[in-house]
Design an enzyme around this catalytic site. Structure first.
Site, short mmCIF file in Angstrom:
data_model
loop_
_atom_site.label_atom_id
_atom_site.label_comp_id
_atom_site.label_asym_id
_atom_site.label_seq_id
_atom_site.Cartn_x
_atom_site.Cartn_y
_atom_site.Cartn_z
N ASP A 24 0.87 -1.19 0.00
CA ASP A 24 0.00 0.00 0.00
C ASP A 24 0.90 1.23 0.00
OD1 ASP A 24 -2.19 1.60 0.09
OD2 ASP A 24 -2.82 1.07 2.10
N ASP A 137 -2.49 2.54 -6.39
CA ASP A 137 -1.50 2.58 -5.31
C ASP A 137 -1.60 1.41 -4.34
OD1 ASP A 137 -3.92 3.26 -4.20
OD2 ASP A 137 -3.18 5.04 -3.12
N GLU A 138 -2.18 0.30 -4.76
CA GLU A 138 -2.41 -0.82 -3.84
C GLU A 138 -2.44 -2.13 -4.61
OE1 GLU A 138 -5.96 -2.28 -0.74
OE2 GLU A 138 -6.17 -0.45 -1.93
#
Length: 418
Positions: A24, A137-138
């Site tokens: 993350d 973003d993960e």
């Protein structure tokens, strides 16, 4: 020594439980801005729209941890963020403001963020055999065949491999990531959030229950504020309480989803890390500190959320045919309204206009939380369409939805539970 994308010494293909990493990126948009402007490091940074004089209403897309210390949060109206944290450039010229208590504001630059994300994803795909990209973003990584749970010098080899992934991202891309390592996807996700920013938390097999038990029930993946309140009414305050609860009672209250949450609290999650398809909808939500009937604040919030959702859709190359809003009124009653359009469009002004029109139904009502969603998505090389109007006869008026779950992602359905 770890080979790039290879296997750590001592790893084997035994029968140990799976090894899942949840990666993350910390305040990703703000981290990207710091990457190209090193002077922003350590400073409060807010990425969003609508902070320049004369700009339409906007919302916060990302706030750095330094900005969050002032109360600035993702999805917050920019006007509220500016009250909490004035712009640094303005504070330097205004004798009534202290530049030391001001922040740097930057516009959303999705093309640049996607470029940085592409570099990160390339590393992740080199470091894992199976990658599930959840958002820009993960991601989840299955690294079972790259490392092992075997403990060497007091630490599992899996911890060293996760640190290797973190260090590659930091060294080769220049942005921080928090990583959770566990035998299940849900535990890995909770672990990645446990020691932010730039954290690394490992939950070994057999230790998932001990890790979960003292955590607030909201820590269980899929439990949001509404579900937590309902669980609290049943005397369930911690993940341990949920794990020890009567599963029949939980299922009766929450249906099959309740059984899923109960299983996750107990460390049971057999989902495999598999690639994801394209999203079915994109949404963004924002909660008020206290329920408000202020029509101006409500409209401003919806306008900001609409602008953000439309920009996210544009960034994904998505057209949408349905625009909707969600309104949560006291105590926690959830209502959704949506309008279907004659054809797919990509029009930020229209999203704001339709969302504001749907909001008008709640005029005079106190509202705790608002959300905006676009759905019935289409992807591809089709040219963006623009629509100047719509047929009111096509408006969809669902009945009040009081069973809405608490999706926390800005890129998931209002009712989504992964």
């Amino acid at each position: 020594m770890v080979d790039e994308g290879g296997t750590l010494p001592g790893a084997d293909d035994g029968d140990d439980p799976r090894i899942v990493c949840h990666v993350d990126m910390d305040c990703f948009y703000a981290s990207c801005e710091r990457l190209r402007e090193s002077e922003l490091r350590g400073e409060p940074v807010v990425v969003g729209m609508g902070y320049e004089s004369g700009e339409p209403h906007g919302a916060v897309a990302t706030a750095s941890y330094e900005a969050r210390a002032y109360g600035v949060e993702s999805a917050q109206p920019v006007s509220q963020a500016l009250e909490l944290l004035p712009r640094k450039a303005v504070a330097r010229e205004d004798p009534t403001l202290d530049p030391a208590d001001a922040g740097h504001y930057r516009p959303v630059d999705l093309e640049y963020y996607r470029e940085v994300a592409g570099e990160i994803k390339a590393i992740l795909h080199e470091c894992a055999d199976r990658v599930r990209e959840v958002s820009v973003d993960e991601a989840y990584l299955d690294v079972t065949e790259r490392t092992a749970w075997e403990v060497v010098d007091g630490r599992p080899l899996a911890e060293g491999y996760a640190r290797h992934v973190k260090e590659r991202i930091a060294r080769e891309v220049g942005v921080p990531a928090s990583v959770g390592v566990a035998p299940t996807m849900s535990a890995a996700k909770v672990a990645s959030d446990h020691d932010k920013p730039d954290g690394l938390v490992v939950v070994e097999p057999g230790g998932v229950r001990d890790f979960f038990d003292p955590l607030p029930v909201e820590a269980v993946h899929g439990v949001g504020p509404v579900t937590a309140r309902k669980l609290g009414e049943m005397g369930v305050e911690t993940a341990g309480d949920l794990a020890a609860a009567d599963p029949t009672a939980i299922r009766e209250r929450f249906g099959e989803r309740g059984r899923t949450l109960y299983d996750r609290a107990r460390g049971n999650d057999d989902r495999a890390v598999t690639p994801t398809g394209r999203p079915k909808s994109l949404s963004r939500e924002s909660a008020f500190t206290e329920a408000t009937a202020d029509a101006g604040r409500q409209r401003e919030t919806v306008a900001g959320l609409a602008a953000d959702v439309a920009e996210r859709a544009e960034g994904k190359g998505a057209l949408y045919r349905t625009i909707g809003i969600k309104a949560v009124t006291p105590p926690y009653d959830v209502y959704t309204r949506e309008r279907s359009l004659p054809g797919p469009v990509a029009d930020a002004d229209l999203v704001r206009e339709v969302a504001g029109d749907l909001l008008a139904e709640f005029a005079g009502d106190e509202i705790r939380k608002l959300g905006v969603r676009v759905s019935n998505l289409q992807f591809g090389a089709a040219e963006q369409a623009r629509l100047d109007g719509w047929d009111d006869d096509e408006a969809v008026e669902p009945t009040p939805d009081r069973s809405t779950t608490d999706g926390q992602s800005s890129l998931t359905d209002f009712d989504g539970l992964e």
